[in-house]
Design a protein around this motif. Structure first.
Motif, PDB file in Angstrom:
ATOM      1  N   THR A  19     -19.979  21.601  18.307  1.00 23.92           N
ATOM      2  CA  THR A  19     -21.002  20.554  18.409  1.00 23.92           C
ATOM      3  C   THR A  19     -22.363  21.255  18.375  1.00 23.92           C
ATOM      4  N   PRO A  20     -23.048  21.232  17.248  1.00 26.14           N
ATOM      5  CA  PRO A  20     -24.252  22.061  17.085  1.00 26.14           C
ATOM      6  C   PRO A  20     -25.465  21.509  17.813  1.00 26.14           C
ATOM      7  N   GLY A  30     -21.096  25.162  22.233  1.00 25.50           N
ATOM      8  CA  GLY A  30     -22.244  26.015  21.950  1.00 25.50           C
ATOM      9  C   GLY A  30     -21.766  27.408  21.591  1.00 25.50           C
ATOM     10  N   LYS A  31     -22.678  28.194  21.011  1.00 25.22           N
ATOM     11  CA  LYS A  31     -22.291  29.542  20.614  1.00 25.22           C
ATOM     12  C   LYS A  31     -23.512  30.446  20.521  1.00 25.22           C
ATOM     13  N   GLU A  32     -23.319  31.681  20.941  1.00 24.86           N
ATOM     14  CA  GLU A  32     -24.265  32.766  20.706  1.00 24.86           C
ATOM     15  C   GLU A  32     -25.717  32.418  21.060  1.00 24.86           C
ATOM     16  N   CYS A  48     -19.572  21.484  29.168  1.00 27.86           N
ATOM     17  CA  CYS A  48     -18.108  21.437  29.160  1.00 27.86           C
ATOM     18  C   CYS A  48     -17.607  20.178  29.859  1.00 27.86           C
ATOM     19  N   ASP A  49     -18.231  19.831  30.972  1.00 25.72           N
ATOM     20  CA  ASP A  49     -17.828  18.613  31.695  1.00 25.72           C
ATOM     21  C   ASP A  49     -18.062  17.369  30.843  1.00 25.72           C
ATOM     22  N   ILE A  50     -19.180  17.334  30.128  1.00 23.08           N
ATOM     23  CA  ILE A  50     -19.466  16.196  29.249  1.00 23.08           C
ATOM     24  C   ILE A  50     -18.390  16.069  28.184  1.00 23.08           C
ATOM     25  N   TYR A  77     -16.948  27.807  25.072  1.00 27.86           N
ATOM     26  CA  TYR A  77     -18.259  28.259  24.593  1.00 27.86           C
ATOM     27  C   TYR A  77     -18.025  29.623  23.973  1.00 27.86           C
ATOM     28  N   THR A  78     -18.561  29.881  22.791  1.00 24.10           N
ATOM     29  CA  THR A  78     -18.318  31.146  22.097  1.00 24.10           C
ATOM     30  C   THR A  78     -19.451  32.121  22.357  1.00 24.10           C
TER      31      THR A  78
END
Length: 410
Positions: free
Chosen positions: A107-108, A148-150, A172-174, A186-187
């Motif tokens: 999800t960007p 999300g990531k990086e 994460c909860d959302i 999350y990455t």
């Protein structure tokens, strides 16, 4: 209107009965350090998919025909998972589902901006994650959501690591509120490895190291950071334009081999095809794909197919493992402990049971198991029990398990 525009929406017009059948598929869940779908271990054999220039419908994915061709090639290579950088349309998830494939859906949002600066910015990210998950809600083609990531290190330092961790936990909860049956992650990447992410379901990490010794050492470190969570390598690869197609194939060969050998729950090659679309620009200087822009397989495609179509364990010889279970008066928990050792998913191990002068039913329980059994008539202590078991250990790797606690099956 062209066929490519008409056909993507076609799966969304299925009957209510067909849509309901999507929810009847058992979702992938976490058990220890691995993923399972039902009773079957699910090893992520993946490739990143996209990002692509927007199609006629505005999605950053190919049209229907080209996606079908991609997924057919992927299936032939043993790929069971794609990782997307934008939220896919439902028709694409439907197509994956009909083929028994799944997606890691990112999800960007603007990770490279100061997203905690104002309440309005935070709320915007909340909305984007909530909306992205809601669009794919309960679809069996979704393996997990990446919220999300990086996040760049300067942003983490500016806001503070603990604040960033709390924010990611809220995201994460959302995601879980919108789709409780799917996994969430999350990455991360090396420059912010210090972030404590115990709230995710799966530990995902991107690594680009070109020396095998450094790559192996870092995978071992990441397994330590992952703790009890499954570890999936979500990006690794090499550019064939710079290193040559054979060089890329050799590189991916040993990296996939090490991913298996280090006990990862999966690996996702970056990427599926050349080139890559980012920030409204087509980056044509990148040649990371397993296939080229015309979908012609490179040598690295054959390498990925060889690894992904093989068994879950690497082809190299695994070391023999010896486990000592020393116990005294452990009738309450000993059976669970030994049962879990019977269920270990490992090709070559043995168990030595040491009864350290038990006066309860421990000896009787021990006799029911096909392991090596030793008995002390007197209680000599836990260290003496372990040492006694160690005398009988031919294995090249040794471990111990207290009989007062259930062992963990892997």
């Amino acid at each position: 209107m062209t066929k490519d525009l008409l056909e993507p929406s076609k799966p969304e017009t299925t009957s209510a009965c067909d849509r309901a059948s999507r929810t009847q598929v058992t979702p992938v869940s976490v058990r220890g350090k691995f993923l399972y779908q039902g009773d079957e271990k699910f090893f992520v054999r993946g490739a990143t998919y996209g990002a692509f220039p927007p199609n006629a419908a505005g999605d950053q994915f190919p049209g229907y025909r080209e996606a079908v061709r991609d997924f057919t090639l992927m299936q032939n290579a043993g790929i069971n998972t794609i990782l997307t950088y934008t939220v896919p349309p439902i028709w694409l998830l439907d197509e994956l589902h009909t083929r028994g494939m799944k997606a890691v859906v990112t999800t960007p949002w603007m990770e490279y901006a100061c997203f905690l600066q104002t309440a309005r910015q935070r709320d915007q990210v909340y909305h984007e994650v909530r909306d992205g998950v809601a669009r794919c809600q309960r679809h069996p083609g979704v393996l997990m959501y990446c919220i999300g990531k990086e996040i760049p290190p300067p942003i983490v330092r500016w806001h503070g690591a603990r604040k960033v961790e709390r924010f990611l936990s809220e995201l994460c909860d959302i995601a879980r509120q919108q789709d409780p049956d799917r996994l969430v992650t999350y990455t991360n990447f090396p420059t912010t490895e210090y972030l404590e992410l115990g709230f995710v379901d799966v530990f995902t990490f991107n690594v680009y190291l070109h020396r095998r010794d450094q790559f192996c050492a870092y995978l071992s470190r990441l397994q330590h950071l992952a703790g009890e969570l499954p570890f999936v390598l979500t990006e690794f690869g090499q550019c064939s334009f710079r290193y040559g197609r054979e060089g890329q194939a050799h590189f991916i060969d040993w990296q996939l081999e090490e991913a298996f050998d280090h006990g990862l729950a999966g690996a996702v090659v970056f990427g599926w095809t050349d080139p890559f679309y980012q920030d409204n620009c087509l980056v044509e200087e990148w040649g990371f794909g397993l296939v080229d822009r015309d979908r012609r397989p490179k040598p690295s495609y054959a390498v990925a197919r060889r690894h992904f179509q093989s068994s879950q364990l690497p082809r190299r010889a695994w070391p023999r493992i010896s486990v000592v279970v020393a116990f005294r008066n452990a009738e309450r928990t000993l059976e669970d402990c030994l049962d879990s050792l019977l269920e270990l998913d490992y090709p070559d191990y043995e168990v030595i049971m040491v009864n350290d002068g038990s006066t309860d039913r421990s000896a009787e329980i021990m006799e029911r198991y096909p392991f090596i059994g030793l008995t002390h008539k007197k209680n000599l202590g836990i260290s003496a029990g372990r040492n006694a078991g160690g005398v009988h250990l031919p294995g090249t790797r040794r471990g111990r398990c207290g009989g007062t606690k259930p062992g963990s099956a892997g």
